[in-house]
Every structure is written in structure tokens, then in C-alpha cells.
Design an enzyme around this catalytic site. Structure first.
Site, PDB file in Angstrom:
ATOM      1  N   SER A 136     -16.684 -12.959   1.717  1.00  0.00           N
ATOM      2  CA  SER A 136     -15.750 -12.430   0.724  1.00  0.00           C
ATOM      3  C   SER A 136     -14.973 -13.545   0.044  1.00  0.00           C
ATOM      4  O   SER A 136     -14.747 -13.501  -1.175  1.00  0.00           O
ATOM      5  CB  SER A 136     -14.789 -11.428   1.372  1.00  0.00           C
ATOM      6  OG  SER A 136     -13.846 -12.055   2.220  1.00  0.00           O
ATOM      7  N   LYS A 137     -14.565 -14.553   0.801  1.00  0.00           N
ATOM      8  CA  LYS A 137     -13.805 -15.647   0.200  1.00  0.00           C
ATOM      9  C   LYS A 137     -14.702 -16.548  -0.652  1.00  0.00           C
ATOM     10  O   LYS A 137     -14.265 -17.078  -1.683  1.00  0.00           O
ATOM     11  CB  LYS A 137     -13.102 -16.448   1.298  1.00  0.00           C
ATOM     12  CG  LYS A 137     -11.999 -15.672   2.009  1.00  0.00           C
ATOM     13  CD  LYS A 137     -10.933 -15.160   1.029  1.00  0.00           C
ATOM     14  CE  LYS A 137      -9.781 -14.475   1.736  1.00  0.00           C
ATOM     15  NZ  LYS A 137      -8.727 -14.017   0.799  1.00  0.00           N
TER      16      LYS A 137
ATOM     17  N   ARG B  57       0.810  -1.211   0.000  1.00  0.00           N
ATOM     18  CA  ARG B  57       0.000   0.000   0.000  1.00  0.00           C
ATOM     19  C   ARG B  57       0.849   1.269   0.000  1.00  0.00           C
ATOM     20  O   ARG B  57       0.362   2.332  -0.374  1.00  0.00           O
ATOM     21  CB  ARG B  57      -0.966   0.001   1.184  1.00  0.00           C
ATOM     22  CG  ARG B  57      -2.189  -0.896   0.943  1.00  0.00           C
ATOM     23  CD  ARG B  57      -3.153  -0.866   2.104  1.00  0.00           C
ATOM     24  NE  ARG B  57      -2.615  -1.575   3.257  1.00  0.00           N
ATOM     25  CZ  ARG B  57      -3.288  -1.735   4.397  1.00  0.00           C
ATOM     26  NH1 ARG B  57      -4.487  -1.223   4.534  1.00  0.00           N
ATOM     27  NH2 ARG B  57      -2.737  -2.408   5.398  1.00  0.00           N
TER      28      ARG B  57
ATOM     29  N   SER C  80      -9.843 -19.238   1.077  1.00  0.00           N
ATOM     30  CA  SER C  80      -9.732 -19.835   2.409  1.00  0.00           C
ATOM     31  C   SER C  80     -10.680 -21.021   2.531  1.00  0.00           C
ATOM     32  O   SER C  80     -11.748 -21.041   1.899  1.00  0.00           O
ATOM     33  CB  SER C  80     -10.089 -18.789   3.474  1.00  0.00           C
ATOM     34  OG  SER C  80     -10.225 -19.383   4.740  1.00  0.00           O
TER      35      SER C  80
ATOM     36  N   TYR D  85     -15.674 -12.070   6.275  1.00  0.00           N
ATOM     37  CA  TYR D  85     -14.498 -12.726   5.696  1.00  0.00           C
ATOM     38  C   TYR D  85     -14.934 -13.972   4.923  1.00  0.00           C
ATOM     39  O   TYR D  85     -14.499 -14.205   3.792  1.00  0.00           O
ATOM     40  CB  TYR D  85     -13.511 -13.094   6.800  1.00  0.00           C
ATOM     41  CG  TYR D  85     -12.255 -13.759   6.303  1.00  0.00           C
ATOM     42  CD1 TYR D  85     -11.233 -13.007   5.731  1.00  0.00           C
ATOM     43  CD2 TYR D  85     -12.082 -15.144   6.407  1.00  0.00           C
ATOM     44  CE1 TYR D  85     -10.073 -13.616   5.277  1.00  0.00           C
ATOM     45  CE2 TYR D  85     -10.931 -15.756   5.966  1.00  0.00           C
ATOM     46  CZ  TYR D  85      -9.921 -14.987   5.392  1.00  0.00           C
ATOM     47  OH  TYR D  85      -8.778 -15.593   4.932  1.00  0.00           O
TER      48      TYR D  85
END
Length: 235
Positions: free
Chosen positions: A161-162, A37, A143, A158
Site C-alpha cells: 500500500s505504501k 471517522r 513509509s 502495508y
């Protein structure tokens, strides 16, 4: 840049799993663009590879920033004339233990924006560069927690999203199967990084092996698959 040398972009590769993947790809002979970043962090990590005689450079890349993503991929294409490999490693996990019924929607928004939207925008920015040369390998870091077989409570954004990354992998693989671009996903398992919460079962270098393998598949290699330790993993 040698014609035979592949050019790889690894997102979030200044530490942890991403750093191990970047090193693994560089050790295959690829030129690796290490991203972070901040410009400083990216160049510092790239310098470590250069010090070991590997081919690398650093570039700022924030996958949650559309302008940053567009600029990074365009810069790679312009400077090297090719973008062969994209490993979407960057992501966040900020909702450990969070339940869907009482979710902090700001954490949900931030997680989806980074993990799924960030991965997606990196793909859409890289694919045109890959199509120019009729070659590409996209590897998405997912994941076990995003698979239906291990779907459960906690870390809801999470997990979602995966699961989204898994879906995106399948769709892109189907769309790009005639363009010389292979798209796969892999779960690293519980890697000894700051996201493991002290419950690791492998080192970053051990986990990186599967991602390097997928990023260097031959033309007849698999596409649209999910892997763990080089073996298929049920979605």
C-alpha cells in the site's frame, strides 16, 4: 476567512502524527479541518486547537467511505471557498509479520482499500477544489517500508500500500505540475504512536515538521519527491 489564510484538511488527525501535523499547520496560521471517522472525535481534537487560540474546525471523514470523502471535501470548498492543503495521514497497519506467500487476503483487501484507495479518493476529491484557485499542496504519508531500498519480509499489504502511495505521488505530481499544485510524500520514520509497536525514534511533533514544511512549500518548491526529515529519501 481571511484571504491570506490557507485552508488545510488533515485526514486521521484526531490523534498521533495526524494531530501533530494539524497543530503544526495551525501554528503557521492556516485554518485546519481536523478529521476523524466520527464527528465527536474530530470536534474534540479541533476544540483542543481552538482552546490554544488556533484556527480549526472538525469534520467527520472516513477515507474508506467514498461518500464520506466526497461530502467532506465538498463541504470544505463550499464553506471556505478554498481547499489549499491536503495531508493524507489516515491509514491502517493490520498485518504485522504477514508473509506474501501466505497472506490473509481479507487483511490485504482492507489495507489496500484504506491506505491506497482512501488516499487516492481524497486526492481526486480535493484536486478540483484546488484547481479553482490555482493553488494546492498535497502531502502523502508513506513509509520507509514502502521503498525498494528497504523492501523486505513481513507486513506485506502495508508495504504494498505504501509503495502504491509512492507511485501515486509521482503520477499526480507530473499531472498537476502546471496547475500550481505540488504533490510530495514523506516517511515519518518510527514515530511514538500506536503503530510503532514500541520501536519509536521520534515523537509525533518531531516527525510532523517535515509534513508541515511540504504542506507550506513556495510556488517553486519541489514536487514528486519523497522525504524524511526534510531530506530526499530514495524511493
Amino acid at each position: 476567512m481571511s484571504e491570506a489564510k490557507r485552508v488545510a484538511v488533515v485526514t486521521g488527525s484526531n490523534r498521533g502524527l495526524g494531530k501533530a501535523i494539524a497543530r503544526g499547520l495551525a501554528e503557521t496560521g492556516a485554518h485546519v479541518i481536523v478529521t476523524a471517522r466520527t464527528e465527536e472525535a474530530a470536534h474534540r481534537a479541533a476544540d483542543e486547537l481552538l482552546a490554544d487560540g488556533l484556527s480549526a474546525s472538525g469534520h467527520q471523514l472516513d477515507i474508506a467511505d467514498p461518500a464520506s470523502v466526497a461530502r467532506a471535501m465538498a463541504d470544505v470548498g463550499y464553506q471556505y471557498g478554498q481547499l489549499d492543503i491536503l495531508v493524507n495521514n489516515a491509514g491502517i497497519a493490520i498485518d504485522r509479520g504477514q508473509a506474501a506467500a501466505s497472506a490473509d487476503m481479507e487483511k490485504v483487501r482492507a489495507t489496500l482499500e484504506t491506505n491506497i484507495m482512501g488516499t487516492w479518493r481524497c486526492c481526486t476529491a480535493a484536486i478540483p477544489e484546488m484547481k479553482k484557485n490555482g493553488y494546492g499542496r498535497i502531502v502523502n504519508v508513506t513509509s520507509h517500508m514502502g521503498t525498494f531500498g528497504e523492501m523486505g519480509t513481513g507486513s506485506v499489504s502495508y508495504r504494498v500500500s505504501k509503495a502504491g502511495i509512492n507511485t501515486l505521488t509521482c503520477i499526480l505530481a507530473a499531472e498537476l505540475k502546471d496547475d500550481g499544485i505540488l504533490v510530495n510524500a514523506a516517511s515519518p520514520g518510527k514515530v511514538d504512536t500506536r503503530l510503532a509497536y514500541g520501536k519509536a525514534n521520534s515523537t509525533p511533533d518531531e516527525a510532523a515538521d517535515t509534513f508541515v514544511w511540504l504542506a507550506t512549500l513556495p510556488p517553486d518548491g519541489p514536487t514528486g519527491g519523497l522525504y524524511f526529515r526534510r531530506r530526499p529519501l530514495a524511493w
